[in-house]
Design an enzyme around this catalytic site. Sequence first.
Site, PDB file in Angstrom:
ATOM      1  N   GLY A 125       0.822  -1.198   0.000  1.00  0.00           N
ATOM      2  CA  GLY A 125       0.000   0.000   0.000  1.00  0.00           C
ATOM      3  C   GLY A 125       0.853   1.243   0.000  1.00  0.00           C
ATOM      4  CB  CYS A 126       0.260   4.623   1.347  1.00  0.00           C
ATOM      5  SG  CYS A 126       1.138   6.166   1.610  1.00  0.00           S
TER       6      CYS A 126
END
Length: 224
Positions: free
Chosen positions: A50-51
């Site tokens: 993810g981020c």
Amino acid sequence: MRRPILLPLVLAALTACSAAAARDEGLKLPAPAVDAARAPGEATAVFAGGCFWGVEGVFQHVRGVKSVRAGYSGGDAAHANYDDVSDGDTGHAESVRVVYDPAQVTYGQLLQVFFSVAMDPTTLNRQGPDSGTQYRSAIFYATPEQEKLAKAYMAQLTAAKAFNGPIVTQVVPLKGFWNAEDEHQDYMRLNPDAMYIAINDRPKVLALQRIYPDMYTPAWANGR
């Protein structure tokens, strides 16, 4: 996920907050049954979950980690930039490169932290409020041993029914890692009060501290 001053980002983060609450608490997982031997020197691991802000922040607090860089893996050099990667069609995933001391922390322990608190391995192309192939979870292995250990640990977790759904994390060869832009480096450390960080990422570091106190260090990697 970026530009935290924008209202859509705020609303997306708040909407995802309750749904991600259980994962933010972390999940204590068994240690890898198969692991690398401790040895002096320096080694590198590359993960996507993810981020990259949150994944970077988690590993910066793992004892034995020397440095962490946010960047891009899975695509080519020509498209290793934030604007292109954000389109979701470059093959890149937001990733982190972890340089660590294998005498202090093993590759298996990094995997344990990754699956336990850094991301949810059961969500396909999504983490928290962020969706798209650039937010997929992946282990980019640089050596045959890393591939073996990653697949063995995933099989161990699957057999133990550690998660409510199947693990969708990719295990793929590392073809390259390109550093992200300076504004994305050390983002959690430099922006601790940003709403995105407070909702989505700070709980991951707190979970690391609570679940694996022996692996946690309050100092930030990168010597800062």
